[in-house]
Write an enzyme that holds these catalytic residues in place. Structure first.
Site, PDB file in Angstrom:
ATOM      1  N   CYS A   1      -1.005   5.003   9.762  1.00 24.19           N
ATOM      2  CA  CYS A   1       0.183   4.254  10.156  1.00 24.19           C
ATOM      3  C   CYS A   1      -0.184   2.942  10.813  1.00 24.19           C
ATOM      4  CB  CYS A   1       0.948   5.043  11.201  1.00 24.19           C
ATOM      5  SG  CYS A   1       2.294   5.910  10.521  1.00 24.19           S
TER       6      CYS A   1
ATOM      7  N   CYS B   1       2.200  -3.754  15.462  1.00 21.14           N
ATOM      8  CA  CYS B   1       2.193  -3.359  14.040  1.00 21.14           C
ATOM      9  C   CYS B   1       1.575  -4.464  13.185  1.00 21.14           C
ATOM     10  CB  CYS B   1       3.631  -3.091  13.586  1.00 21.14           C
ATOM     11  SG  CYS B   1       3.786  -2.852  11.803  1.00 21.14           S
TER      12      CYS B   1
ATOM     13  N   CYS C   1       7.356  -6.045  15.350  1.00 21.35           N
ATOM     14  CA  CYS C   1       6.951  -5.163  16.446  1.00 21.35           C
ATOM     15  C   CYS C   1       5.525  -5.575  16.838  1.00 21.35           C
ATOM     16  CB  CYS C   1       7.012  -3.701  16.029  1.00 21.35           C
ATOM     17  SG  CYS C   1       8.680  -3.216  15.535  1.00 21.35           S
TER      18      CYS C   1
ATOM     19  N   CYS D   1       7.088  -7.633   7.036  1.00 27.51           N
ATOM     20  CA  CYS D   1       8.285  -7.162   7.757  1.00 27.51           C
ATOM     21  C   CYS D   1       8.700  -8.237   8.743  1.00 27.51           C
ATOM     22  CB  CYS D   1       7.989  -5.859   8.490  1.00 27.51           C
ATOM     23  SG  CYS D   1       9.426  -5.213   9.376  1.00 27.51           S
TER      24      CYS D   1
ATOM     25  N   GLU E   1       0.810  -1.202   0.000  1.00 28.00           N
ATOM     26  CA  GLU E   1       0.000   0.000   0.000  1.00 28.00           C
ATOM     27  C   GLU E   1       0.849   1.260   0.000  1.00 28.00           C
ATOM     28  OE1 GLU E   1      -4.108  -1.614   1.908  1.00 28.00           O
ATOM     29  OE2 GLU E   1      -2.672  -0.760   3.296  1.00 28.00           O
TER      30      GLU E   1
HETATM   31  N1  SAH Z   1       9.584  -0.020   9.704  1.00 28.16           N
HETATM   32  C1  SAH Z   1       9.707   1.368   9.907  1.00 28.16           C
HETATM   33  C2  SAH Z   1       8.752   2.207   9.115  1.00 28.16           C
HETATM   34  C3  SAH Z   1       7.342   1.752   8.918  1.00 28.16           C
HETATM   35  S1  SAH Z   1       6.132   2.002  10.119  1.00 28.16           S
HETATM   36  C4  SAH Z   1       9.597   1.695  11.380  1.00 28.16           C
HETATM   37  O1  SAH Z   1       9.212   0.840  12.152  1.00 28.16           O
HETATM   38  O2  SAH Z   1       9.974   2.805  11.743  1.00 28.16           O
HETATM   39  C5  SAH Z   1       5.957   3.764  10.376  1.00 28.16           C
HETATM   40  C6  SAH Z   1       5.619   4.088  11.834  1.00 28.16           C
HETATM   41  O3  SAH Z   1       4.316   3.581  12.207  1.00 28.16           O
HETATM   42  C7  SAH Z   1       6.603   3.475  12.828  1.00 28.16           C
HETATM   43  O4  SAH Z   1       6.948   4.402  13.821  1.00 28.16           O
HETATM   44  C8  SAH Z   1       5.793   2.340  13.394  1.00 28.16           C
HETATM   45  O5  SAH Z   1       6.282   1.916  14.637  1.00 28.16           O
HETATM   46  C9  SAH Z   1       4.422   2.941  13.468  1.00 28.16           C
HETATM   47  N2  SAH Z   1       3.324   1.980  13.634  1.00 28.16           N
HETATM   48  C10 SAH Z   1       3.319   0.674  13.331  1.00 28.16           C
HETATM   49  N3  SAH Z   1       2.123   0.134  13.648  1.00 28.16           N
HETATM   50  C11 SAH Z   1       1.365   1.118  14.158  1.00 28.16           C
HETATM   51  C12 SAH Z   1       0.033   1.184  14.643  1.00 28.16           C
HETATM   52  N4  SAH Z   1      -0.757   0.122  14.642  1.00 28.16           N
HETATM   53  N5  SAH Z   1      -0.425   2.386  15.067  1.00 28.16           N
HETATM   54  C13 SAH Z   1       0.361   3.478  15.023  1.00 28.16           C
HETATM   55  N6  SAH Z   1       1.625   3.474  14.579  1.00 28.16           N
HETATM   56  C14 SAH Z   1       2.131   2.304  14.144  1.00 28.16           C
HETATM   57 FE1  SF4 Z   2       8.426  -3.653  10.755  1.00 26.98          FE
HETATM   58 FE2  SF4 Z   2       6.131  -2.689  11.674  1.00 26.98          FE
HETATM   59 FE3  SF4 Z   2       8.243  -2.863  13.299  1.00 26.98          FE
HETATM   60 FE4  SF4 Z   2       8.244  -1.028  11.313  1.00 26.98          FE
HETATM   61  S1  SF4 Z   2       6.848  -1.106  13.082  1.00 26.98           S
HETATM   62  S2  SF4 Z   2       9.916  -2.440  11.889  1.00 26.98           S
HETATM   63  S3  SF4 Z   2       7.098  -2.167   9.737  1.00 26.98           S
HETATM   64  S4  SF4 Z   2       7.159  -4.581  12.353  1.00 26.98           S
END
Ligand code: SAH
Ligand code: SF4
Length: 367
Positions: free
Chosen positions: A343, A118, A115, A111, A91
């Protein structure tokens, strides 16, 4: 075998020109046609000799991912789902604002960093995106924003002025392809974006942060999400490998070459998990030596996440502590709610995980 020219940066395109018996400077001309004008048919490249156009038609293509769906939210946020083969999808989101248009770009299908809050992380890892698939997102956005009527306030809102690598995936885990795509974003013959307006967001892959500083220093956002190692270990598992002290030292090093004189720390607000007054105070202490700004992200829920978004009151208190300590702090607006474009909601489709399964099998085999 046809070559997809969207896969090449300037160097790759120059080498390709030499390979087909042309002068390397043709690469710049080609880049303009491909990236600035969005042309896919070599016949239309009117300042190239007819013989060259014919040669290109025979050996090359300009191929972006296919658009599977294209949704516009009530607030003008636009989301494309793009097919990247084997039933997988990624996306891309365009967020128009009064003085800028930001494109949120994906770097991987799924990924591996898992995390816990996420949805991309929950889906597991399938594969890295190619250069064509990464830069193709900007290519598609520019082309479709130009071509389609769209309920945006003004024409000025229909231009991508900023890119954030904050879609699906960890950009620094797909280093070479991401850097080639970044080079194209910055190149005046392609998209000509300012280094300050291109942001890589990382969960903290320290060695790759150092390499990015050397290869292509753009603005950097770091996903902090916790003020101490024990909590960050749970939320962002890569913290066990690169704990906070190591990560913050890498941030300091990055700043010696960064186009901005601060790091943006992202902090997802999870109810009852990382959002207390004590956490805010601990965070202030933690980042004391790093010039930084904060971006608080209200958690975006998805089915089965197991987390809740912090209350607005808790977010406000948290923000005030950071502000009073002198840090510029923004709370991310939740955009495109009606089309799940925020996000962490960029679920895409990760259907074919055969590679992941195969990888796991290999890991077990060597254990
Ligand atoms: N992998 C990278 C970039 C992608 S995610 C990273 O982790 O930084 C972009 C941002 O969205 C990151 O700060 C991530 O931690 C956050 N994010 C992921 N899942 C989320 C969620 N469910 N609600 C809000 N932010 C989220
Ligand atoms: Fe990967 Fe999601 Fe963690 Fe970013 S926040 S590193 S996309 S698992």
């Amino acid at each position: 075998m046809t070559t997809n020219l969207l896969d090449y940066g300037l160097k790759g395109l120059s080498d390709f020109c030499v390979e087909i018996g042309e002068k390397p400077f043709r690469a710049k001309q080609l880049m303009r046609w491909i990236h600035q004008f969005g042309i896919t048919d070599f016949v239309d490249m009117s300042d190239l000799a007819k013989s060259l156009r014919e040669k290109l038609t025979a050996v090359a293509v300009i191929e972006s991912p296919q658009i599977t769906s294209d949704h516009v939210a009530a607030d003008g946020t636009r989301k494309w789902l793009l097919a990247v083969g084997a039933g997988n999808g990624i996306e891309t989101v365009f967020i128009p604002e009064a003085n800028r248009g930001t494109l949120c770009v994906s770097s991987q299908v799924g990924c591996a960093l898992a995390c816990t809050f996420c949805s991309t992380g929950k889906q597991g890892f399938n594969r890295n995106l190619t250069v064509a698939e990464i830069i193709g997102q900007l290519w598609i956005a520019n082309k479709t924003l130009r071509e389609t009527s769209y309920n945006c306030d003004s024409d000025a809102n229909r231009i991508v002025t900023n890119v954030v690598m904050m879609g699906m995936g960890e950009p620094l885990a797909n280093f070479e392809n991401v850097v080639t795509a970044l080079d194209l974003m910055l190149d005046d013959h392609a998209y000509g974006l300012s280094r300050r307006r291109v942001t890589v967001s990382t969960s903290g892959l320290v060695p790759a942060m150092d390499r990015l500083r050397e290869r292509c220093p753009v603005a950097l956002a770091v996903s902090l999400h916790a003020p101490n190692d024990s909590l960050r270990d749970q939320l962002v598992p890569i913290n066990k490998k690169y704990p906070l002290e190591v990560l913050l030292a890498a941030c300091q090093r990055y700043l010696t070459a960064a186009p901005r004189d601060f790091i943006t720390f992202e902090y997802v607000m999870l109810d009852g998990v990382n959002d207390s007054l004590a956490h805010a105070r601990e965070l202030v202490e933690l980042v004391r030596d790093v010039p930084c700004k904060f971006n608080l992200i209200p958690f975006n829920s998805f089915p089965g996440s197991g987390f809740k978004r912090s209350s607005s009151a808790a977010i406000e208190v948290f923000r005030d502590v950071l502000m009073q300590a002198g840090y510029v702090t923004t709370v991310r607006k939740t955009r495109g709610d009606d089309i799940s474009a925020a996000c962490g909601q960029l679920a895409g489709q990760v259907k074919d995980k055969t590679r992941r399964t195969a990888m796991n099998a290999r890991v077990h085999a060597v254990k």
